[in-house]
Enzyme design. Structure first.
Site, PDB file in Angstrom:
ATOM      1  N   ARG A  47     -41.028  -8.903 -57.901  1.00  0.00           N
ATOM      2  CA  ARG A  47     -42.129  -9.285 -58.787  1.00  0.00           C
ATOM      3  C   ARG A  47     -43.442  -9.554 -58.059  1.00  0.00           C
ATOM      4  O   ARG A  47     -44.497  -9.046 -58.448  1.00  0.00           O
ATOM      5  CB  ARG A  47     -41.776 -10.578 -59.566  1.00  0.00           C
ATOM      6  N   THR A  48     -43.392 -10.399 -57.035  1.00  0.00           N
ATOM      7  CA  THR A  48     -44.651 -10.848 -56.440  1.00  0.00           C
ATOM      8  C   THR A  48     -45.384  -9.672 -55.794  1.00  0.00           C
ATOM      9  O   THR A  48     -46.572  -9.441 -56.039  1.00  0.00           O
ATOM     10  CB  THR A  48     -44.388 -11.962 -55.412  1.00  0.00           C
TER      11      THR A  48
ATOM     12  N   HIS B 146     -45.119 -21.669 -53.477  1.00  0.00           N
ATOM     13  CA  HIS B 146     -45.281 -20.329 -54.044  1.00  0.00           C
ATOM     14  C   HIS B 146     -46.378 -20.436 -55.108  1.00  0.00           C
ATOM     15  O   HIS B 146     -46.131 -20.361 -56.312  1.00  0.00           O
ATOM     16  CB  HIS B 146     -43.946 -19.880 -54.656  1.00  0.00           C
TER      17      HIS B 146
ATOM     18  N   LYS C 295     -41.710  -6.514 -32.893  1.00  0.00           N
ATOM     19  CA  LYS C 295     -41.896  -6.393 -31.433  1.00  0.00           C
ATOM     20  C   LYS C 295     -42.396  -7.713 -30.855  1.00  0.00           C
ATOM     21  O   LYS C 295     -42.734  -7.795 -29.681  1.00  0.00           O
ATOM     22  CB  LYS C 295     -42.934  -5.300 -31.135  1.00  0.00           C
TER      23      LYS C 295
END
Ligand code: CP
Length: 307
Positions: free
Chosen positions: A51-52, A129, A80
């Site tokens: 969704r996000t 969030h 890396k």
């Protein structure tokens, strides 16, 4: 440079302004189709998302802009050993705005400290969030007409559920809010959220392990998934994962205008037979997420002088 790392980075007035723009986008999408022409959103997702990430991408395309980015850490130079700070400095050379999800709490904050473009926290570990909270607030606003005098039940994994922490923070600024915390003992809301948000703002709250007992008094029931990815051992997850399953019979004593919310993804916490109940709002949250992210991209790009 203005970024969105924590929902409290925006004032109540700014959130109202965002919701007003999001509602206008819903009503008049044609007005917004070219505002971000020539601009680029970078989606830096070091953790899985449906969704996000895709709603950010859809949002930028619907504003006439373009999207670059990656959807897993392994396909970036983080694999890396490149630091979040260097990644942010690098992406600032290519894009106008960043949306970042990262398993480490605070990573988007570090990115914002080092980027020369706005950074949006798209979820950091078990912490915050904020754009899910904007989607939740737009949904509550459209369902209830405002945020005052609501009794909100949060059910499930309140320990690791970052959407719960962000939404409690956001709602703590409105009056007459009451909170009911429904969770197993092991997944209770962290004490720092209780102390720094609920107690500090004088928000009355109760804690219970029984969803059935709590349901009758709720205006909003915010269900959450048990966050498997944050557990240290699988045994504990398996024991707790089905602590709460919302089925039609559990709604017998619920209010007729209850709003049932869930940030999704759903695993088992809400029976699919609830989906056709008019009180189910979780797919409305999904759609609202796109509109409010459009409003957010516009706000941050305007403040950065990029549109
Ligand atoms: N609600 C939410 O953050 O969903 P995704 O993990 O699919 O982005």
């Amino acid at each position: 440079m203005r970024s969105l790392i924590d929902i409290l980075d925006f004032s109540v007035e700014e959130i109202e302004e965002l919701l007003t723009v999001a509602n206008d986008i819903i009503d008049n999408p044609q007005k917004y189709g070219e505002i971000c022409k020539g601009k680029k959103l970078a989606t830096l997702f070091f953790e899985p998302s449906t969704r996000t990430r895709l709603s950010f991408e859809a949002a930028m395309y619907e504003l006439g802009g373009n999207v670059i980015g990656f959807s897993e850490a392994n396909s970036s130079s983080a694999s890396k050993g490149e630091s979040v700070a260097d990644t942010a400095k690098t992406i600032s050379c290519y894009a106008d705005i960043i949306a970042m999800r990262h398993p480490k709490e605070g990573a988007p904050f570090v990115a914002a400290q080092n980027a020369t473009i706005p950074v949006i926290n798209a979820g950091d570990g078990g912490h915050n969030h904020p754009t899910q909270t904007l989607a939740d607030l737009l949904t509550i606003y459209r369902e209830k007409g405002g945020f005052n005098n609501l009794t909100v039940g949060f059910c499930g994994d309140l320990k690791f559920g970052r959407t719960v922490h962000s939404l409690i923070n956001a709602l703590s600024r409105y009056s007459g809010i009451r909170v009911v915390l429904i969770s197993p003992e092991e997944l209770k809301l962290p004490s720092y959220v209780k102390k720094d948000v609920l107690l500090k703002n004088g928000i009355p709250y109760t804690q219970t392990t029984s969803l059935e007992d709590a349901i009758p008094e709720l205006d909003i029931l915010y269900m959450t998934r048990v966050q498997r990815e944050r557990f240290f051992n699988e045994e504990d997850y398996l024991r707790l994962k089905d602590s709460y399953v919302l089925e039609p019979k559990k709604l017998t004593n619920a209010k007729k205008d209850l709003s049932i919310m869930h940030p999704l993804p759903r695993v088992n916490e809400i029976s699919v037979s609830i989906d056709s109940d008019p009180r189910a709002c979780y797919f409305k949250q999904v759609l609202n997420g796109k509109y409010v992210r459009m409003a957010l991209i516009l706000k941050l790009l305007k403040e950065a002088g990029r549109i």
